[in-house]
Design a protein around this motif. Structure first.
Motif, mmCIF file in Angstrom:
data_model
loop_
_atom_site.group_PDB
_atom_site.id
_atom_site.type_symbol
_atom_site.label_atom_id
_atom_site.label_comp_id
_atom_site.label_asym_id
_atom_site.label_seq_id
_atom_site.Cartn_x
_atom_site.Cartn_y
_atom_site.Cartn_z
ATOM 1 N N ILE A 1 62.701 -18.703 21.446
ATOM 2 C CA ILE A 1 64.125 -18.861 21.718
ATOM 3 C C ILE A 1 64.868 -17.966 20.738
ATOM 4 O O ILE A 1 64.815 -18.190 19.529
ATOM 5 C CB ILE A 1 64.596 -20.320 21.544
ATOM 6 C CG1 ILE A 1 63.814 -21.265 22.459
ATOM 7 C CG2 ILE A 1 66.099 -20.426 21.814
ATOM 8 C CD1 ILE A 1 64.058 -22.744 22.176
ATOM 9 N N ASP A 2 65.532 -16.944 21.246
ATOM 10 C CA ASP A 2 66.323 -16.059 20.393
ATOM 11 C C ASP A 2 67.711 -16.679 20.240
ATOM 12 O O ASP A 2 68.533 -16.607 21.162
ATOM 13 C CB ASP A 2 66.414 -14.662 21.006
ATOM 14 C CG ASP A 2 65.048 -14.004 21.129
ATOM 15 O OD1 ASP A 2 64.171 -14.316 20.310
ATOM 16 O OD2 ASP A 2 64.859 -13.197 22.043
ATOM 17 N N HIS B 1 72.837 -10.623 21.479
ATOM 18 C CA HIS B 1 71.887 -10.926 22.543
ATOM 19 C C HIS B 1 71.347 -12.338 22.337
ATOM 20 O O HIS B 1 71.030 -12.727 21.208
ATOM 21 C CB HIS B 1 70.712 -9.945 22.517
ATOM 22 C CG HIS B 1 71.103 -8.543 22.863
ATOM 23 N ND1 HIS B 1 70.797 -7.979 24.071
ATOM 24 C CD2 HIS B 1 71.802 -7.610 22.165
ATOM 25 C CE1 HIS B 1 71.272 -6.742 24.103
ATOM 26 N NE2 HIS B 1 71.881 -6.494 22.956
ATOM 27 N N THR B 2 71.236 -13.106 23.423
ATOM 28 C CA THR B 2 70.583 -14.416 23.411
ATOM 29 C C THR B 2 69.520 -14.367 24.498
ATOM 30 O O THR B 2 69.717 -13.723 25.537
ATOM 31 C CB THR B 2 71.581 -15.551 23.714
ATOM 32 O OG1 THR B 2 72.120 -15.366 25.018
ATOM 33 C CG2 THR B 2 72.699 -15.579 22.684
ATOM 34 N N ALA B 3 68.374 -15.027 24.260
ATOM 35 C CA ALA B 3 67.306 -14.946 25.256
ATOM 36 C C ALA B 3 66.227 -15.975 24.991
ATOM 37 O O ALA B 3 66.131 -16.541 23.895
ATOM 38 C CB ALA B 3 66.679 -13.551 25.256
ATOM 39 N N CYS C 1 59.080 -14.710 31.909
ATOM 40 C CA CYS C 1 60.368 -14.037 31.671
ATOM 41 C C CYS C 1 60.312 -12.990 30.556
ATOM 42 O O CYS C 1 61.334 -12.438 30.200
ATOM 43 C CB CYS C 1 61.458 -15.062 31.365
ATOM 44 S SG CYS C 1 61.184 -16.044 29.876
ATOM 45 N N HIS C 2 59.136 -12.708 30.022
ATOM 46 C CA HIS C 2 59.031 -11.688 28.987
ATOM 47 C C HIS C 2 59.343 -10.318 29.574
ATOM 48 O O HIS C 2 58.866 -9.952 30.638
ATOM 49 C CB HIS C 2 57.643 -11.694 28.372
ATOM 50 C CG HIS C 2 57.414 -10.577 27.404
ATOM 51 N ND1 HIS C 2 58.185 -10.427 26.279
ATOM 52 C CD2 HIS C 2 56.551 -9.557 27.410
ATOM 53 C CE1 HIS C 2 57.783 -9.345 25.633
ATOM 54 N NE2 HIS C 2 56.796 -8.807 26.296
ATOM 55 N N GLU C 3 60.182 -9.584 28.861
ATOM 56 C CA GLU C 3 60.572 -8.223 29.224
ATOM 57 C C GLU C 3 61.254 -8.138 30.595
ATOM 58 O O GLU C 3 61.074 -7.185 31.334
ATOM 59 C CB GLU C 3 59.381 -7.270 29.134
ATOM 60 C CG GLU C 3 58.896 -7.104 27.714
ATOM 61 C CD GLU C 3 57.860 -6.006 27.562
ATOM 62 O OE1 GLU C 3 57.533 -5.322 28.540
ATOM 63 O OE2 GLU C 3 57.388 -5.835 26.435
ATOM 64 N N THR C 4 62.045 -9.168 30.913
ATOM 65 C CA THR C 4 62.869 -9.097 32.110
ATOM 66 C C THR C 4 64.221 -8.520 31.719
ATOM 67 O O THR C 4 64.484 -8.255 30.562
ATOM 68 C CB THR C 4 63.054 -10.490 32.740
ATOM 69 O OG1 THR C 4 63.654 -11.353 31.782
ATOM 70 C CG2 THR C 4 61.730 -11.069 33.210
ATOM 71 N N ALA C 5 65.106 -8.341 32.677
ATOM 72 C CA ALA C 5 66.420 -7.782 32.358
ATOM 73 C C ALA C 5 67.338 -8.891 31.886
ATOM 74 O O ALA C 5 67.359 -9.951 32.479
ATOM 75 C CB ALA C 5 67.002 -7.107 33.599
ATOM 76 N N PRO D 1 66.493 -6.287 28.714
ATOM 77 C CA PRO D 1 65.171 -6.071 28.135
ATOM 78 C C PRO D 1 64.810 -7.130 27.104
ATOM 79 O O PRO D 1 65.642 -7.637 26.388
ATOM 80 C CB PRO D 1 65.292 -4.705 27.463
ATOM 81 C CG PRO D 1 66.422 -4.037 28.142
ATOM 82 C CD PRO D 1 67.359 -5.123 28.569
ATOM 83 N N PHE D 2 63.524 -7.427 27.081
ATOM 84 C CA PHE D 2 62.934 -8.298 26.079
ATOM 85 C C PHE D 2 63.422 -9.735 26.185
ATOM 86 O O PHE D 2 63.838 -10.332 25.204
ATOM 87 C CB PHE D 2 63.150 -7.734 24.671
ATOM 88 C CG PHE D 2 62.577 -6.364 24.518
ATOM 89 C CD1 PHE D 2 61.222 -6.190 24.346
ATOM 90 C CD2 PHE D 2 63.386 -5.249 24.596
ATOM 91 C CE1 PHE D 2 60.683 -4.913 24.236
ATOM 92 C CE2 PHE D 2 62.859 -3.973 24.485
ATOM 93 C CZ PHE D 2 61.491 -3.808 24.300
ATOM 94 N N GLY D 3 63.340 -10.294 27.363
ATOM 95 C CA GLY D 3 63.613 -11.707 27.531
ATOM 96 C C GLY D 3 64.652 -12.007 28.579
ATOM 97 O O GLY D 3 65.350 -11.133 29.062
#
Length: 184
Positions: A60-61, A74-76, A82-86, A88-90
């Protein structure tokens, strides 16, 4: 110069028991002033304890502030689906400062509220909701946010997501004023 010419820094929490109680929530709030400049990122994130099994262990970013985007955060989430989805990176979003001022100019509070039963992860920047994610966003196989995690605070230098380092950026300093964890 390449990112191999520089060092990044990070702090890890001791307890690896960050997990909301059943039918409850866990809120992590970090009051920080981001490091400015191209090629650095101030990051606050959680990771599942089984770090060798990333992204299946979950991430959890809470907030990632890239110096090259001074007024954006950025939050993700990172998970198997869901890794590397738009973007990028989460799976997440980009939150722009309402006043367009850089996050390095002053302290801000970056927070995430992780709730179980029903499962949701909601991000806040200075008390304003930035995004929300649920198992509907990842699919049942992707929602791995039912296991203990630990907290990392870092200043990253260079790399694919962070970008090229501008030599005038360094040295770069992020300041952490307070970290609060609340289980409810």
């Amino acid at each position: 110069m390449t990112c191999q010419d520089y060092w990044s820094a990070r702090l890890l929490s001791v307890a690896h028991d960050l997990l909301p109680p059943p039918h409850g929530s866990l809120t992590i709030a970090v009051r920080a002033r981001a490091a400015p400049g191209a090629g650095v990122a101030t990051s606050m994130w959680t990771w599942g304890n089984d770090v060798a099994n990333w992204p299946a262990n979950g991430e959890i970013d809470v907030a990632e502030q890239l110096g090259r985007e001074p007024d954006q955060v950025h939050t993700a989430i990172q998970c198997p689906t869901c890794h590397e989805t738009a973007p990028p990176f989460g799976l997440g979003s980009v939150y722009a400062a309402p006043d367009k001022r850089p996050y390095a100019d002053r302290f801000h509070t970056f927070a995430v509220r992780w709730t179980r039963d029903p499962d949701t992860i909601t991000w806040f920047v200075d008390g304003r909701r930035a995004d929300t994610r649920t198992p509907a966003d990842t699919g049942a196989a992707g929602w791995v946010f039912d296991q203990p995690m630990f907290l990392l605070l870092s200043v990253r230098v260079g790399g694919p997501f962070v970008g090229e380092v501008a030599p005038e950026t360094l040295p770069a300093t992020a300041l952490i004023d307070d970290v609060t964890v609340i289980r409810a």
